[in-house]
Design a protein around this motif. Structure first.
Motif, short mmCIF file in Angstrom:
data_model
loop_
_atom_site.label_atom_id
_atom_site.label_comp_id
_atom_site.label_asym_id
_atom_site.label_seq_id
_atom_site.Cartn_x
_atom_site.Cartn_y
_atom_site.Cartn_z
N ILE A 32 21.47 5.79 -10.70
CA ILE A 32 20.79 7.01 -11.12
C ILE A 32 19.42 7.12 -10.46
N LEU A 33 18.66 6.01 -10.46
CA LEU A 33 17.34 6.01 -9.84
C LEU A 33 17.42 6.31 -8.35
N LYS A 34 18.42 5.75 -7.70
CA LYS A 34 18.61 6.02 -6.27
C LYS A 34 18.90 7.50 -6.04
N TRP A 35 19.73 8.09 -6.90
CA TRP A 35 20.07 9.51 -6.76
C TRP A 35 18.82 10.37 -6.94
N ILE A 36 18.03 10.05 -7.95
CA ILE A 36 16.79 10.82 -8.19
C ILE A 36 15.86 10.72 -7.00
N ASP A 37 15.73 9.51 -6.43
CA ASP A 37 14.85 9.33 -5.29
C ASP A 37 15.29 10.17 -4.10
N GLN A 38 16.58 10.38 -3.97
CA GLN A 38 17.11 11.16 -2.85
C GLN A 38 17.03 12.67 -3.09
N HIS A 39 16.90 13.10 -4.38
CA HIS A 39 17.00 14.52 -4.69
C HIS A 39 15.79 15.10 -5.42
N TYR A 40 14.77 14.30 -5.73
CA TYR A 40 13.69 14.82 -6.59
C TYR A 40 12.87 15.91 -5.90
N LYS A 41 12.94 16.01 -4.59
CA LYS A 41 12.18 17.05 -3.89
C LYS A 41 12.89 18.39 -3.89
N THR A 42 14.05 18.46 -4.52
CA THR A 42 14.77 19.72 -4.68
C THR A 42 15.02 19.96 -6.17
N PRO A 75 0.82 -1.22 0.00
CA PRO A 75 0.00 0.00 0.00
C PRO A 75 0.85 1.27 0.00
N PHE A 76 0.46 2.23 -0.84
CA PHE A 76 1.09 3.55 -0.95
C PHE A 76 2.54 3.49 -1.43
N GLN A 77 2.94 2.40 -2.03
CA GLN A 77 4.31 2.27 -2.55
C GLN A 77 4.33 2.75 -4.01
N VAL A 78 5.10 3.79 -4.28
CA VAL A 78 5.15 4.35 -5.63
C VAL A 78 5.94 3.42 -6.54
N HIS A 79 5.38 3.14 -7.71
CA HIS A 79 6.03 2.25 -8.67
C HIS A 79 5.81 2.78 -10.08
N TYR A 80 6.70 2.39 -10.96
CA TYR A 80 6.64 2.84 -12.35
C TYR A 80 6.67 1.61 -13.26
N ILE A 81 5.77 1.59 -14.23
CA ILE A 81 5.73 0.48 -15.17
C ILE A 81 5.67 1.03 -16.60
N GLU A 115 7.33 13.24 -13.35
CA GLU A 115 6.23 12.30 -13.13
C GLU A 115 6.28 11.73 -11.71
N LYS A 116 7.47 11.50 -11.21
CA LYS A 116 7.62 11.04 -9.83
C LYS A 116 7.10 12.11 -8.86
N ARG A 117 7.44 13.37 -9.13
CA ARG A 117 6.95 14.48 -8.30
C ARG A 117 5.43 14.57 -8.35
N LEU A 118 4.86 14.43 -9.55
CA LEU A 118 3.41 14.54 -9.70
C LEU A 118 2.68 13.41 -8.98
#
Length: 297
Positions: A191-201, A66-72, A237-240
């Motif tokens: 790269i995905l890990k870096w984005i997950d850590q920085h997408y809120k900035t 539940p509430f786990q963000v995923h991309y397909i 899209e992750k932010r949205l």
């Protein structure tokens, strides 16, 4: 512009589709309140969860919390066929006293980090999963409506007994060792890990490339080739999707959500949100509240 459709949960407890067929490409970020079982009968593509990218193929089973963000991203043509069950934890909890061992396993799975959530099933196991989904489909299609909820719960119990004993076995489902991954996959995961850590900035591609010790051109080209979209398209899209979840779960203002999810300007955030979901953030929240009110009445 297509207005976002709010899917109706059966009895506000579950959603089930059997062998739904897609003839156009499927690509989205998503999160939801239910526990999800997604089984791929036909098709290939990519799946991203917890900063890792996985290849998808026929016989793939995915378990999403539940509430786990995923991309397909599924490649169509030729075709994509999947079965899906989403079930709310509140529904499962009704039976906790009757099935203490099952409840304990499920609680541990939901509360702790799963070593694997994407499973490429063997021929034997894929036949069993397909058969279980078919049986539930026939029960719902042919059985009386007043027995559907019990049928879904019995399926869920049987499925997770099978899952616990034959698929998700502690010690046997450890994540692949780093040296078994291809060079491109390891780079994409970083790269995905870096984005997950920085997408809120707010960040730029040159800054990101310097942090990861890539050239900006190589970074952009690799990501586009492996994921199918640019870094900034993926990040936005992750932010949205994060914003959409916050609109459901919190009473924060649109301006606060804009800042919390990494957008610099509220007007741009509203424009992007409406372009993706067909509704402004304010209208989306109103639609959610209207739905909740209709369930209470």
């Amino acid at each position: 512009m297509e207005i976002m459709k709010f899917k109706k949960w059966e009895d506000n407890l579950y959603l089930f589709n059997y062998r739904r067929t897609y003839t156009e490409p499927v690509e989205y970020f998503h999160a939801h309140e239910g526990l999800e079982l997604l089984y791929i009968h036909e098709g290939s593509g990519k799946y991203i969860i917890d900063d890792r990218v996985f290849s998808l193929q026929p016989g793939t089973l995915i378990v999403i919390k539940p509430f786990q963000v995923h991309y397909i991203r599924m490649i169509v043509p030729p075709i994509y066929i999947r079965s899906l069950l989403k079930i709310k934890v509140s529904f499962i909890e009704q039976f906790s006293a009757l099935f203490p061992q099952f409840t304990s396993f499920l609680s541990q799975m939901l509360e702790q980090k799963m070593t694997v959530q994407v499973f490429h099933l063997s021929g034997k196991h894929s036949v069993q999963v397909d058969s279980q989904f078919l049986q539930l489909h026939e029960q719902i299609r042919l059985g009386p409506p007043n027995l559907r909820k019990e049928g879904v719960m019995l399926f869920f119990l049987n499925f997770f007994m099978f899952f616990q004993t034959q698929i998700y076995i502690p010690g046997e489902n450890a994540a692949p060792a780093p040296w078994t991954l291809s060079r491109a996959t390891k780079q994409i995961n970083s790269i995905l890990k870096w984005i997950d850590q920085h997408y809120k900035t707010s960040f730029t591609i040159p800054f990101m490339a310097s942090e990861l010790h890539f050239s900006p051109n190589y970074l952009s080209k690799l990501f586009k080739e492996q994921i199918g979209k640019t870094i900034m398209e993926y990040t936005n899209e992750k932010r949205l999707e994060e914003a959409r979840m916050l609109l459901q779960l919190r009473s924060h203002s649109v301006e606060e959500i804009c800042k919390e999810t990494g957008f610099t300007y509220t007007s741009y955030f509203i424009q992007m949100f409406k372009k993706k979901y067909g509704l402004t953030p304010h209208r989306y929240r109103e639609r959610l509240e209207s739905q909740r009110d209709s369930l209470i009445e």
